[in-house]
Motif scaffolding. Structure first.
Motif, mmCIF file in Angstrom:
data_model
loop_
_atom_site.group_PDB
_atom_site.id
_atom_site.type_symbol
_atom_site.label_atom_id
_atom_site.label_comp_id
_atom_site.label_asym_id
_atom_site.label_seq_id
_atom_site.Cartn_x
_atom_site.Cartn_y
_atom_site.Cartn_z
ATOM 1 N N PRO A 88 0.813 -1.230 0.000
ATOM 2 C CA PRO A 88 0.000 0.000 0.000
ATOM 3 C C PRO A 88 0.842 1.274 0.000
ATOM 4 C CG PRO A 88 -0.851 -1.587 1.587
ATOM 5 C CD PRO A 88 0.466 -2.116 1.129
ATOM 6 N N ALA A 89 2.003 1.234 0.669
ATOM 7 C CA ALA A 89 2.851 2.427 0.711
ATOM 8 C C ALA A 89 3.386 2.758 -0.674
ATOM 9 C CB ALA A 89 4.008 2.217 1.690
ATOM 10 N N PHE A 90 3.789 1.729 -1.401
ATOM 11 C CA PHE A 90 4.277 1.964 -2.757
ATOM 12 C C PHE A 90 3.145 2.446 -3.660
ATOM 13 C CE2 PHE A 90 4.910 0.374 -7.119
ATOM 14 C CZ PHE A 90 6.037 1.092 -7.464
ATOM 15 N N ALA A 91 1.981 1.817 -3.547
ATOM 16 C CA ALA A 91 0.841 2.225 -4.367
ATOM 17 C C ALA A 91 0.499 3.695 -4.141
ATOM 18 C CB ALA A 91 -0.365 1.335 -4.069
ATOM 19 N N ALA A 92 0.512 4.125 -2.872
ATOM 20 C CA ALA A 92 0.215 5.528 -2.556
ATOM 21 C C ALA A 92 1.289 6.452 -3.112
ATOM 22 C CB ALA A 92 0.095 5.705 -1.044
ATOM 23 N N ALA A 93 2.553 6.025 -2.997
ATOM 24 C CA ALA A 93 3.648 6.838 -3.530
ATOM 25 C C ALA A 93 3.562 6.943 -5.044
ATOM 26 C CB ALA A 93 4.991 6.238 -3.116
ATOM 27 N N LEU A 94 3.149 5.851 -5.699
ATOM 28 C CA LEU A 94 3.017 5.866 -7.157
ATOM 29 C C LEU A 94 1.915 6.827 -7.585
ATOM 30 C CD1 LEU A 94 4.315 4.416 -9.612
ATOM 31 C CD2 LEU A 94 2.407 2.794 -9.514
ATOM 32 N N ASP A 95 0.796 6.810 -6.870
ATOM 33 C CA ASP A 95 -0.288 7.748 -7.170
ATOM 34 C C ASP A 95 0.187 9.191 -6.972
ATOM 35 O OD1 ASP A 95 -2.027 5.714 -7.787
ATOM 36 O OD2 ASP A 95 -2.975 5.676 -5.809
ATOM 37 N N ALA A 96 0.968 9.418 -5.909
ATOM 38 C CA ALA A 96 1.466 10.772 -5.637
ATOM 39 C C ALA A 96 2.436 11.226 -6.722
ATOM 40 C CB ALA A 96 2.146 10.806 -4.265
ATOM 41 N N ALA A 97 3.276 10.305 -7.196
ATOM 42 C CA ALA A 97 4.225 10.651 -8.253
ATOM 43 C C ALA A 97 3.484 11.006 -9.542
ATOM 44 C CB ALA A 97 5.193 9.484 -8.496
ATOM 45 N N ALA A 98 2.444 10.229 -9.862
ATOM 46 C CA ALA A 98 1.655 10.529 -11.059
ATOM 47 C C ALA A 98 0.923 11.864 -10.912
ATOM 48 C CB ALA A 98 0.651 9.402 -11.306
ATOM 49 N N ALA A 99 0.434 12.142 -9.695
ATOM 50 C CA ALA A 99 -0.250 13.414 -9.450
ATOM 51 C C ALA A 99 0.715 14.587 -9.585
ATOM 52 C CB ALA A 99 -0.875 13.401 -8.059
ATOM 53 N N LEU A 100 1.946 14.396 -9.142
ATOM 54 C CA LEU A 100 2.959 15.449 -9.276
ATOM 55 C C LEU A 100 3.209 15.782 -10.744
ATOM 56 C CD1 LEU A 100 5.184 17.251 -7.984
ATOM 57 C CD2 LEU A 100 6.725 15.287 -8.195
ATOM 58 N N ALA A 101 3.362 14.740 -11.557
ATOM 59 C CA ALA A 101 3.584 14.967 -12.989
ATOM 60 C C ALA A 101 2.388 15.685 -13.611
ATOM 61 C CB ALA A 101 3.838 13.635 -13.689
ATOM 62 N N SER A 102 1.193 15.230 -13.247
ATOM 63 C CA SER A 102 -0.015 15.834 -13.808
ATOM 64 C C SER A 102 -0.158 17.295 -13.389
ATOM 65 C CB SER A 102 -1.236 15.028 -13.366
ATOM 66 O OG SER A 102 -2.430 15.597 -13.854
ATOM 67 N N ALA A 103 0.147 17.591 -12.122
ATOM 68 C CA ALA A 103 0.015 18.959 -11.616
ATOM 69 C C ALA A 103 0.935 19.929 -12.335
ATOM 70 C CB ALA A 103 0.303 18.984 -10.113
ATOM 71 N N HIS A 104 2.057 19.409 -12.824
ATOM 72 C CA HIS A 104 3.014 20.259 -13.537
ATOM 73 C C HIS A 104 2.877 20.130 -15.057
ATOM 74 C CE1 HIS A 104 5.364 21.742 -10.093
ATOM 75 N NE2 HIS A 104 5.027 20.607 -9.531
ATOM 76 N N GLY A 105 1.800 19.494 -15.489
ATOM 77 C CA GLY A 105 1.519 19.421 -16.913
ATOM 78 C C GLY A 105 2.473 18.556 -17.708
ATOM 79 N N ILE A 106 3.083 17.564 -17.047
ATOM 80 C CA ILE A 106 4.025 16.684 -17.751
ATOM 81 C C ILE A 106 3.265 15.469 -18.256
ATOM 82 C CG2 ILE A 106 6.162 15.364 -17.573
ATOM 83 C CD1 ILE A 106 6.921 17.104 -15.205
ATOM 84 N N ARG A 107 3.058 15.425 -19.548
ATOM 85 C CA ARG A 107 2.318 14.320 -20.142
ATOM 86 C C ARG A 107 2.991 13.916 -21.458
ATOM 87 N NH1 ARG A 107 -1.473 17.957 -18.340
ATOM 88 N NH2 ARG A 107 -2.909 17.203 -16.736
ATOM 89 N N PRO A 108 3.469 12.656 -21.550
ATOM 90 C CA PRO A 108 4.047 12.195 -22.814
ATOM 91 C C PRO A 108 3.072 12.407 -23.960
ATOM 92 C CG PRO A 108 4.468 10.616 -21.075
ATOM 93 C CD PRO A 108 3.514 11.634 -20.505
ATOM 94 N N GLY A 109 3.595 12.786 -25.095
ATOM 95 C CA GLY A 109 2.757 13.063 -26.255
ATOM 96 C C GLY A 109 2.487 14.544 -26.412
ATOM 97 N N GLN A 110 2.386 15.256 -25.293
ATOM 98 C CA GLN A 110 2.164 16.693 -25.351
ATOM 99 C C GLN A 110 3.473 17.464 -25.398
ATOM 100 O OE1 GLN A 110 -0.482 18.023 -22.286
ATOM 101 N NE2 GLN A 110 -2.130 16.630 -22.867
ATOM 102 N N GLN A 111 4.539 16.828 -24.922
ATOM 103 C CA GLN A 111 5.865 17.426 -25.021
ATOM 104 C C GLN A 111 6.889 16.315 -25.150
ATOM 105 O OE1 GLN A 111 4.323 16.477 -21.767
ATOM 106 N NE2 GLN A 111 4.588 18.591 -21.125
ATOM 107 N N SER A 112 8.110 16.690 -25.460
ATOM 108 C CA SER A 112 9.202 15.725 -25.566
ATOM 109 C C SER A 112 10.185 16.018 -24.443
ATOM 110 C CB SER A 112 9.901 15.857 -26.924
ATOM 111 O OG SER A 112 8.987 15.642 -27.975
ATOM 112 N N THR A 113 10.502 14.992 -23.648
ATOM 113 C CA THR A 113 11.369 15.187 -22.495
ATOM 114 C C THR A 113 12.561 14.238 -22.545
ATOM 115 O OG1 THR A 113 10.267 13.534 -21.088
ATOM 116 C CG2 THR A 113 9.328 15.773 -21.127
ATOM 117 N N SER A 114 13.579 14.568 -21.778
ATOM 118 C CA SER A 114 14.752 13.699 -21.711
ATOM 119 C C SER A 114 14.412 12.358 -21.069
ATOM 120 C CB SER A 114 15.876 14.389 -20.930
ATOM 121 O OG SER A 114 15.471 14.669 -19.598
ATOM 122 N N ALA A 115 13.421 12.349 -20.158
ATOM 123 C CA ALA A 115 12.996 11.088 -19.546
ATOM 124 C C ALA A 115 12.415 10.153 -20.600
ATOM 125 C CB ALA A 115 11.971 11.358 -18.444
#
Length: 210
Positions: A88-115
């Motif tokens: 559960p701790a990892f699952a929560a951290a994964l959701d938080a990491a995805a939320a962080l990316a979304s909050a900053h507008g980082i979405r594959p396909g909409q931009q090109s990143t080094s990641a």
């Protein structure tokens, strides 16, 4: 002069900087093993698992899909699914990491990143075709073609990754560097991967017969 492992003599046509990038991406485990060995003992399975979980979170926080994050972390995708179901701790951290990316507008396909490029190069160096790797990393194909036309350095990196990838097998290649199941074999168990000792510890996929 040092010639990176896995690059044949024809690779001399690839600029040294591009070759160094691919070697760095592929030799992460070697670096980790050297760091751990300096502490006097090999890493435990728990240590390796936590390190891989951290890499999955890092990739996810940069907007990558779960499949791409698995390639980034060098673990099978079904292992990442198992972690989310069992920890559960990892699952929560994964959701938080995805939320962080979304909050900053980082979405594959909409931009090109080094990641995204990192995952693309890893996938290619592990056996995926360029088309498969582009799709996995989240690039839009037309945008990626435009990037290639505008950047000779990008083409150099792709060529360096292409030079080191293993021959493709008839059964197809599984992103992440693990051998495909043979017809008639049982799928690998969900849940985890095991450590094996081969001079230095490394992460291996579960045996398909286990």
């Amino acid at each position: 002069m040092y010639e990176p492992k896995g690059l044949d003599s024809a690779s001399a046509q690839v600029p040294p900087q591009a070759r160094r990038v691919i070697v760095w991406l592929r030799d992460r485990d070697t670096v980790e093993q050297a760091l751990q060995s300096s502490l006097g003992e090999p890493p435990s399975e728990r240590d390796v698992t936590l390190a891989r979980m951290g890499e999955v979170l890092q990739a996810t926080a940069q907007g990558l899909s779960r499949q791409a994050a698995a390639v980034w972390a060098a673990v099978p995708e079904h292992v990442v699914h198992g972690w989310t179901e069992q920890d559960p701790a990892f699952a929560a951290a994964l959701d938080a990491a995805a939320a962080l990316a979304s909050a900053h507008g980082i979405r594959p396909g909409q931009q090109s990143t080094s990641a995204m490029l990192r995952v693309l190069l890893l996938a290619m160096s592990q056996g995926s075709t360029k088309l498969e790797a582009i799709t996995l990393a989240g690039f839009r194909h037309n945008r990626f073609r435009a990037l290639l036309k505008a950047s000779s350095a990008l083409e150099d990196l792709l060529e360096a990754a292409r030079r080191v990838r293993p021959p493709r097998q008839r059964a197809g290649y599984v992103p992440g560097g693990y051998r495909p199941r043979r017809p008639g074999r049982k799928p690998p168990p969900r849940g985890g991967f095991r450590l094996v000792q081969r001079g230095a510890p490394e992460v291996r996929a579960p045996d398909a017969d286990a």
